[in-house]
Design an enzyme around this catalytic site. Structure first.
Site, PDB file in Angstrom:
ATOM      1  N   GLU A 377      -3.851  -5.512  -8.687  1.00 11.94           N
ATOM      2  CA  GLU A 377      -2.715  -6.085  -8.114  1.00 11.94           C
ATOM      3  C   GLU A 377      -1.978  -7.485  -7.946  1.00 11.94           C
ATOM      4  O   GLU A 377      -1.540  -8.498  -7.573  1.00 11.94           O
ATOM      5  CB  GLU A 377      -2.814  -6.594  -6.782  1.00 11.94           C
ATOM      6  CG  GLU A 377      -3.982  -5.568  -5.517  1.00 11.94           C
ATOM      7  CD  GLU A 377      -3.511  -4.261  -5.103  1.00 11.94           C
ATOM      8  OE1 GLU A 377      -1.390  -3.981  -5.463  1.00 11.94           O
ATOM      9  OE2 GLU A 377      -4.168  -3.912  -4.641  1.00 11.94           O
ATOM     10  N   GLY A 378      -1.666  -7.162  -9.886  1.00 11.81           N
ATOM     11  CA  GLY A 378      -0.788  -8.165 -10.858  1.00 11.81           C
ATOM     12  C   GLY A 378      -2.373  -9.226 -11.314  1.00 11.81           C
ATOM     13  O   GLY A 378      -3.170 -10.128 -10.500  1.00 11.81           O
TER      14      GLY A 378
END
Length: 398
Positions: A377-378
């Protein structure tokens, strides 16, 4: 002297030193207790064994149970979803990840990625077909964005969908997909001649396969898969009609990252509580190690970062409930809370000494899980650059 000054102060609560629970209403507390009790009954007695074996047995039963307590698509409205507030969803994520990151990932991918994409960008027919079963845990979903050669740069994805008459033909591969091998439906993002589009793909469609990824040393109690699409033929109505471009998957990721802001603090809390309990009973040099200054300094520092992180998550949740939460603020929370959670786990491990690497305690399991949470998620770097751009107005991504 005023009446207020004569009111006795409440006792200090070591489990809630800042009194954050005062910000929660009875419904918030009830939801938290429901999820905490479920995790204590259905996950904690078994999770060390699942982790050691690298499996999540009975995942379909777990999904149905999570559906029965309203944890799937929890913050969505209608279609059998609970319609809970953002803070309530965050509290659920915290309790689930206090049990294990893999369990919270199951819920996040189901609700914040797959269901959220259909709920926000899907047609009414797509919503009616998929969301009620997903909310009940009868259908498990996955979300295909990351590719073997394109993680932080999704715009360069190679998966492509071409028109063939009224049909779409989807070809490509996705990697590191939670729930993939057990999913009944996949939301897959692909290039088209008109830009990046999302597709709702029943996983029994010919040409679709999802081999499970083995030999992981993190998120071991979680189903992680590759998605392979070999000329998967889909009808015209398989495409999500309400979005074109990267803003579609990125908005889903922002929603999932918000859950991680809370969830990471659950892993941190579990490790911290294990360190506090251990420090009170482990004796060296004739007394508990919790009575030594260096140990107390570690515990104090961990408590400060843990509860600052929970307070940050709560603040972001209230902004989301008010419709005022920006993606940059989600990056702020994800960057800080996961990074601090890993440090709390590592410091807790030092207090437990050699016992810290044993699965008899949760600390090393949480620490290794968070190494994945730090990246998905990053990555740290991506969130630093998001904030850097917001602070300076200069785009450093390219």
């Amino acid at each position: 002297m005023s009446a207020r000054s004569r009111t006795p102060l409440p006792p200090f609560d070591p489990t809630d030193p800042l009194g954050i629970d005062d910000l929660l209403d009875p419904e918030d507390l009830a939801i938290r207790e429901t999820v905490r009790t479920w995790a204590a009954d259905r996950v904690l007695p078994y999770i060390a064994d699942w982790y050691e074996k690298g499996e999540l047995p009975g995942i379909r039963d777990l999904a149905r149970e999570l559906g029965s307590i309203g944890a799937l698509g929890m913050s969505l409205e209608g279609y059998g979803c609970a319609g809970a507030g953002a803070v309530q969803y965050g509290l659920a994520c915290l309790e689930l990840e206090a049990a294990d990151s893999g369990i919270r990932s199951l819920v996040s991918v189901q609700g914040s990625l797959a269901m959220y994409a259909i709920h926000r960008f899907g047609s009414e027919e797509q919503k009616q077909r998929w969301l009620p079963g997903m909310a009940a845990g009868e259908i498990i979903g996955c979300f295909g964005l990351t590719e073997p050669d394109h993680g932080s740069d999704p715009a360069s994805m190679r998966t492509f969908a071409k028109k063939d008459g009224t049909d779409w033909v989807l070809t490509g591969r996705k990697m590191w997909i939670t729930n993939g091998s057990v999913a009944g439906v996949a939301v897959v993002w692909a290039h088209t001649d008109d830009g990046i589009r999302g597709f709702v793909v029943p996983t029994d469609t010919p040409g679709f396969s999802a081999p499970e990824i083995k030999h992981k040393w993190s998120l071991r109690a979680s189903v992680t898969s590759e998605l392979v699409m070999d000329e998967v033929r889909l009808p015209a109505d398989a495409v999500l009609p309400e979005v074109t471009g990267l803003k579609g998957p990125l908005s889903c990721l922002s929603h999932a990252r918000y859950g991680i802001v809370w969830g990471a603090m659950g892993a941190a809390r579990s490790s911290f509580e294990a360190a506090v309990a251990y420090s009170k009973t482990r004796e060296q040099f004739g007394r508990p190690i919790g009575g030594f200054q260096l140990t107390q300094a570690k515990l104090a520092d961990m408590a400060v970062e843990l509860h600052k992180g929970i307070l940050l998550a709560h603040h972001l949740g209230r902004r989301m409930d008010a419709g005022r939460l920006r993606p940059e603020q989600v990056s702020f929370g994800k960057l800080n809370n996961v990074r601090e959670a890993i440090e709390i786990c590592r410091t807790s491990r030092t207090i437990l000494g050699a016992n810290g690497i044993s699965l008899e305690y949760p600390v090393m399991r949480h620490a290794t899980n968070l190494e994945s949470v730090l990246t998905y998620e990053g990555t740290v770097e991506m969130h630093q650059l998001v904030l850097g751009k917001a602070l300076t107005g200069i785009d450093a991504f390219r």
